[in-house]
Design a protein around this motif. Sequence first.
Motif, PDB file in Angstrom:
ATOM      1  N   ASP A  14       0.829  -1.206   0.000  1.00 32.83           N
ATOM      2  CA  ASP A  14       0.000   0.000   0.000  1.00 32.83           C
ATOM      3  C   ASP A  14       0.860   1.251   0.000  1.00 32.83           C
ATOM      4  OD1 ASP A  14      -2.912  -1.030   0.667  1.00 32.83           O
ATOM      5  OD2 ASP A  14      -1.516  -2.149   1.944  1.00 32.83           O
ATOM      6  N   VAL A  15       0.282   2.351  -0.533  1.00 32.00           N
ATOM      7  CA  VAL A  15       0.956   3.650  -0.504  1.00 32.00           C
ATOM      8  C   VAL A  15       0.120   4.598   0.348  1.00 32.00           C
ATOM      9  CG1 VAL A  15       1.855   5.568  -1.864  1.00 32.00           C
ATOM     10  CG2 VAL A  15       1.834   3.280  -2.826  1.00 32.00           C
ATOM     11  N   TYR A  16       0.791   5.351   1.234  1.00 36.55           N
ATOM     12  CA  TYR A  16       0.102   6.321   2.099  1.00 36.55           C
ATOM     13  C   TYR A  16       0.771   7.677   1.953  1.00 36.55           C
ATOM     14  CZ  TYR A  16      -1.678   2.138   4.450  1.00 36.55           C
ATOM     15  OH  TYR A  16      -2.274   0.937   4.730  1.00 36.55           O
ATOM     16  N   ASN A  17      -0.027   8.725   2.102  1.00 37.05           N
ATOM     17  CA  ASN A  17       0.558  10.054   2.210  1.00 37.05           C
ATOM     18  C   ASN A  17       0.946  10.259   3.677  1.00 37.05           C
ATOM     19  OD1 ASN A  17       0.593  12.943   2.858  1.00 37.05           O
ATOM     20  ND2 ASN A  17       0.102  13.189   0.703  1.00 37.05           N
ATOM     21  N   ILE A  18       2.204  10.627   3.908  1.00 38.77           N
ATOM     22  CA  ILE A  18       2.663  10.723   5.311  1.00 38.77           C
ATOM     23  C   ILE A  18       2.061  11.934   6.014  1.00 38.77           C
ATOM     24  CG2 ILE A  18       4.684  10.971   6.810  1.00 38.77           C
ATOM     25  CD1 ILE A  18       6.304   9.447   4.887  1.00 38.77           C
ATOM     26  N   GLN A  19       1.896  13.048   5.267  1.00 32.13           N
ATOM     27  CA  GLN A  19       1.414  14.268   5.914  1.00 32.13           C
ATOM     28  C   GLN A  19      -0.011  14.090   6.440  1.00 32.13           C
ATOM     29  OE1 GLN A  19       1.220  17.698   3.389  1.00 32.13           O
ATOM     30  NE2 GLN A  19       0.800  19.098   5.065  1.00 32.13           N
ATOM     31  N   SER A  20      -0.874  13.476   5.613  1.00 31.14           N
ATOM     32  CA  SER A  20      -2.277  13.361   6.013  1.00 31.14           C
ATOM     33  C   SER A  20      -2.621  11.983   6.546  1.00 31.14           C
ATOM     34  CB  SER A  20      -3.168  13.648   4.807  1.00 31.14           C
ATOM     35  OG  SER A  20      -2.899  12.688   3.797  1.00 31.14           O
ATOM     36  N   GLY A  21      -1.770  10.974   6.241  1.00 29.70           N
ATOM     37  CA  GLY A  21      -2.069   9.608   6.661  1.00 29.70           C
ATOM     38  C   GLY A  21      -3.092   8.927   5.770  1.00 29.70           C
ATOM     39  N   ARG A  39      -3.296   5.944  -0.394  1.00 31.51           N
ATOM     40  CA  ARG A  39      -3.228   6.432  -1.776  1.00 31.51           C
ATOM     41  C   ARG A  39      -3.176   5.290  -2.789  1.00 31.51           C
ATOM     42  NH1 ARG A  39      -5.128  11.326  -1.526  1.00 31.51           N
ATOM     43  NH2 ARG A  39      -3.801  12.896  -0.570  1.00 31.51           N
ATOM     44  N   GLY A  40      -3.702   4.143  -2.435  1.00 29.45           N
ATOM     45  CA  GLY A  40      -3.762   3.070  -3.420  1.00 29.45           C
ATOM     46  C   GLY A  40      -2.864   1.903  -3.070  1.00 29.45           C
ATOM     47  N   HIS A  41      -3.065   0.770  -3.835  1.00 31.02           N
ATOM     48  CA  HIS A  41      -2.208  -0.395  -3.614  1.00 31.02           C
ATOM     49  C   HIS A  41      -1.821  -0.999  -4.956  1.00 31.02           C
ATOM     50  CE1 HIS A  41      -6.253  -2.151  -3.824  1.00 31.02           C
ATOM     51  NE2 HIS A  41      -5.655  -3.203  -4.339  1.00 31.02           N
ATOM     52  N   PHE A  42      -0.878  -1.943  -4.933  1.00 33.81           N
ATOM     53  CA  PHE A  42      -0.333  -2.512  -6.164  1.00 33.81           C
ATOM     54  C   PHE A  42      -0.939  -3.889  -6.422  1.00 33.81           C
ATOM     55  CE2 PHE A  42       2.599   0.641  -4.731  1.00 33.81           C
ATOM     56  CZ  PHE A  42       3.008   1.253  -5.905  1.00 33.81           C
ATOM     57  N   GLY A  43      -1.185  -4.152  -7.716  1.00 33.74           N
ATOM     58  CA  GLY A  43      -1.787  -5.434  -8.094  1.00 33.74           C
ATOM     59  C   GLY A  43      -3.292  -5.397  -7.858  1.00 33.74           C
ATOM     60  N   LYS A  44      -3.989  -6.396  -8.401  1.00 31.93           N
ATOM     61  CA  LYS A  44      -5.456  -6.407  -8.252  1.00 31.93           C
ATOM     62  C   LYS A  44      -5.843  -6.561  -6.784  1.00 31.93           C
ATOM     63  CE  LYS A  44      -7.687  -7.690 -12.561  1.00 31.93           C
ATOM     64  NZ  LYS A  44      -6.649  -8.199 -13.476  1.00 31.93           N
ATOM     65  N   GLU A  45      -5.531  -7.733  -6.246  1.00 33.81           N
ATOM     66  CA  GLU A  45      -5.794  -7.971  -4.832  1.00 33.81           C
ATOM     67  C   GLU A  45      -4.553  -7.625  -4.016  1.00 33.81           C
ATOM     68  OE1 GLU A  45      -8.414  -9.499  -2.849  1.00 33.81           O
ATOM     69  OE2 GLU A  45      -9.543  -8.605  -4.509  1.00 33.81           O
ATOM     70  N   ARG A  46      -3.460  -8.243  -4.451  1.00 33.82           N
ATOM     71  CA  ARG A  46      -2.194  -8.035  -3.750  1.00 33.82           C
ATOM     72  C   ARG A  46      -1.055  -8.099  -4.754  1.00 33.82           C
ATOM     73  NH1 ARG A  46      -1.834 -13.645  -0.362  1.00 33.82           N
ATOM     74  NH2 ARG A  46      -2.119 -15.046  -2.107  1.00 33.82           N
ATOM     75  N   ALA A  47       0.099  -7.613  -4.323  1.00 32.63           N
ATOM     76  CA  ALA A  47       1.238  -7.513  -5.237  1.00 32.63           C
ATOM     77  C   ALA A  47       1.935  -8.859  -5.439  1.00 32.63           C
ATOM     78  CB  ALA A  47       2.227  -6.486  -4.706  1.00 32.63           C
ATOM     79  N   LEU A  60       9.822   4.245  -9.988  1.00 31.61           N
ATOM     80  CA  LEU A  60       9.627   2.807  -9.827  1.00 31.61           C
ATOM     81  C   LEU A  60       9.472   2.423  -8.362  1.00 31.61           C
ATOM     82  CD1 LEU A  60      12.405   1.283 -12.113  1.00 31.61           C
ATOM     83  CD2 LEU A  60       9.943   1.186 -12.519  1.00 31.61           C
ATOM     84  N   ILE A  61       8.701   1.359  -8.168  1.00 27.90           N
ATOM     85  CA  ILE A  61       8.693   0.706  -6.859  1.00 27.90           C
ATOM     86  C   ILE A  61       9.111  -0.735  -7.098  1.00 27.90           C
ATOM     87  CG2 ILE A  61       7.137  -0.311  -5.159  1.00 27.90           C
ATOM     88  CD1 ILE A  61       6.030   2.236  -4.583  1.00 27.90           C
ATOM     89  N   PHE A  99       5.286   3.943 -10.151  1.00 28.35           N
ATOM     90  CA  PHE A  99       4.831   4.553  -8.894  1.00 28.35           C
ATOM     91  C   PHE A  99       3.470   5.251  -9.066  1.00 28.35           C
ATOM     92  CE2 PHE A  99       4.638   7.924  -5.681  1.00 28.35           C
ATOM     93  CZ  PHE A  99       4.930   7.199  -4.538  1.00 28.35           C
ATOM     94  N   LYS A 100       3.350   6.043 -10.170  1.00 27.12           N
ATOM     95  CA  LYS A 100       2.132   6.846 -10.342  1.00 27.12           C
ATOM     96  C   LYS A 100       0.938   5.994 -10.742  1.00 27.12           C
ATOM     97  CE  LYS A 100       2.934  11.663 -10.815  1.00 27.12           C
ATOM     98  NZ  LYS A 100       4.385  11.872 -10.873  1.00 27.12           N
ATOM     99  N   THR A 101       1.096   5.186 -11.837  1.00 25.96           N
ATOM    100  CA  THR A 101      -0.065   4.475 -12.380  1.00 25.96           C
ATOM    101  C   THR A 101      -0.287   3.142 -11.686  1.00 25.96           C
ATOM    102  OG1 THR A 101       1.328   3.432 -14.046  1.00 25.96           O
ATOM    103  CG2 THR A 101       0.315   5.535 -14.632  1.00 25.96           C
TER     104      THR A 101
END
Length: 841
Positions: A460-467, A470-478, A494-495, A509-511
């Motif tokens: 998962d990706v989170y914004n640190i400032q607001s907590g 911001r989305g996750h990778f793969g359909k269910e899981r990476a 890249l991640i 990272f973005k898409t």
Amino acid sequence: MAGEGGGLFAGFRVLGCFSSHVPHVLRYHGRHREFYLATAVGRSIHTYNVKKLGIVAVSNALPQDIMCLAADRMLMFASYDNVLHAFARNKEVVHTYDGHKARIHLLQPFGDHVISVDVDNVLIVWNVQSEEEYLQMDFDKATFAVSAILHPSTYLNKILLGSEQGSLQLWNINSNKLLYSFPGWRSAVTTLEQAPAVDVVAIGLVSGHIIVHNIKFDETLMKFQQDWGPITAISFRTDGHPVMAAGSPIGHIALWDLEEKKLMCQMQDAHSTAIAGMSFVPGEPLLITNGADNAIRVWIFDGPGGIGRVLRSRMGHSAPPTKIRYHGQNGQQILSAGQDGTLQSFSTVHEKFNKSLGRGSINKKKSKKKGLKLDTMALPPITVFASEVAHQSDWDSIVACHQGYITCTTWNYQKTCMGAHKLRPEEFSKHKPIDTYATAVDITSCGNFAVIGLSTGQVDVYNIQSGIHRGHFGKERAHKGAIRGLAVDGLNQLIITAGSEAVIKFWKFKTKELVCTIKLSSSPSGILLHRDSGILGVAFDDFSVSALDIETRKIVRTFSGHHGRITDMTFSPDGRWLITSSMDCTIKTWDLPSGCLIDCFLLDSAAVSLTMSPTGDFLASTHVDDLGIYLWSNRSLYSLVSLRPLPSDYEPSMVTRPSSCPVQDVDTVDEETCDEMTEYVSPEQLEEQLVTLSLLPESRWKNLLSLDVIKKKNKPREPPKVPKSAPFFIPTVPGLIPRYVAPEEESETQSKVVNLGVLVQKSDFYIHLEDALSTNEYTTPLNLLKSLGPSNIEIELRGLAPEGGGSVEVMLSFLRMIEMMLNKKYNFELAQAYLALFLKV
């Protein structure tokens, strides 16, 4: 380590070690008019000044850990196992006392003697200087097992012994006689402490009782009891307040008012382990405590109700640190997460910059109310964390995963506390799954996003400032398996994720779309990205290490050579070396360009975590069951180290870990100049044919020729002349056309300076020059001239000429002096300057 095959890393010092279970010693230094505090840390003694708690000395290390510590006016005594040593100048061993068969557990300095008691109940009195046994006493363990020892003030040659049976005995050491036996209070004696009053002693018992007893009349003055188990330490205040403090095995301190004979207040959780040592600073409202939780604290009693607050403290981890990482780019702070649940920052520069960010907690407010012992809200220890300095002054800059826990916490480095957010996927906000937990974390280089991997394979990706999520990778899981590692590249393009099913995946990272999948030969145990060079280090479960280029997405190097699980990896700042540590107790340095092992060293304890300074000067390591963070200096920065590949059958030599070497700004407690410090005195003249200059400053000779200019410059300006007041009637010249009388010109005043000529007194310099005509000895007049200032030199030279009261012979003598200087080739610049002035005059 430098001597052992001249490896790449040399032991430098250990950070974060301050105290052990051995009670500290407080000493007064008469010449410095200052109190010093000594603690036993591992195998050496640390000395701190009480004023700032700055470390002033570290003793040489003993062969084993110190078990007992004591001090008299001159020496410090430390024992390990059955050997007792005396240290002088807080540094080196000067005496060794060998004679005990069992481990020493009590020490008591006693005038010119020192008394030691071992666990077999043998008491030996040693003569400090001659190191000989003065007296040996054996006690029967069944009837009197010695458990405490004290020399009561003003009692000449007498010592008081306490026993596990509860009775006490007063002995005269000089005549070797038992003077008196006290029946005791049917409970083992744990500690004895002299009260400020003569004949009065405080006796701490296993039952938690403290007996304040007069040993002259054998009568009890007062009796107190604490509820937290045996008394571990007692101390009395001597600054006018009749207060006694007692320590307990669970870290609480009780303060008793001796006039009212009642409990005054309690200081709960002063330490997280037993209070090892307590001492009030004589004549001051300061209490010093230390404990096995690796903390020294100085408490000041200046508040209402007589309660103390922490004035100064030095503390490290109370349980071994498991993960360390350098924080920021200056290479001066190391973040460290320990098994005690705390996150701390250690400075590699000076202990005063250390700070603790505290313990992780589900709910900080509730935790504070409950106190340390009952805290059900405490989070488990941190396993991995990531930090970034880009926005650390704006919001939280550290994200951490906890052992077996799904929620990741944020931490604020600037405010040194836990941060605002708890990061976990939405679906787990109501119920906490049992077997799902966060395993890996990384922060983007901009400091805005945290990427968190879970044991289920979810990323998962989170914004640190607001907590905000911001989305996750793969359909269910990476990944199908658990996430073993995460990395974000330097530009947030890249991640990279590594799964336990032996797959590494690259994502945009973005898409959030999958770019590439790489199948691995074995399951990865961890990954580490060097952002500048784009090299990814991958550690495998089969103990091998690979380097993967994230541009070409190919494995470029593979190293095998460890024989145990790889615990951590770190890159050198330029990305040329990959340094790995393993449970086989070695630390290996792999050179990536050549693909060779260039350094390997073996330790007595396996390294758990490694981190290399971003400036490249230190490698830091933490070890199994050890509280310290060890710094190793990179020798390739300051000396020639051969970085040739090591042979495949290379056997590394065992390296001892560094002790606490003193910091730079040390003022040692006794300034003894060692032989190397004596000043080098250069000879008068190195060689006959060389020209030597004098050691005089330039101001004595450089401006001799321009003295008249300087005098003109320095001449005070004339004060403005007051105009003569004009007469009321301006006088006119008689005649037809009225004309004014011109004002009278002032006549030039006659010079007051008389040309003395012959009357002048002959100067010392002149007399010596006259003498030198016959003796030819010119050093005396030269030395006289050297001692004078520029204007005096000019006066002396003017006095040589006949019109100044001199003679031609003396002028000749002066020239001979210059000739002598030029022949001997010394004071060369003076000869030039003096001659030039002479000719000018």
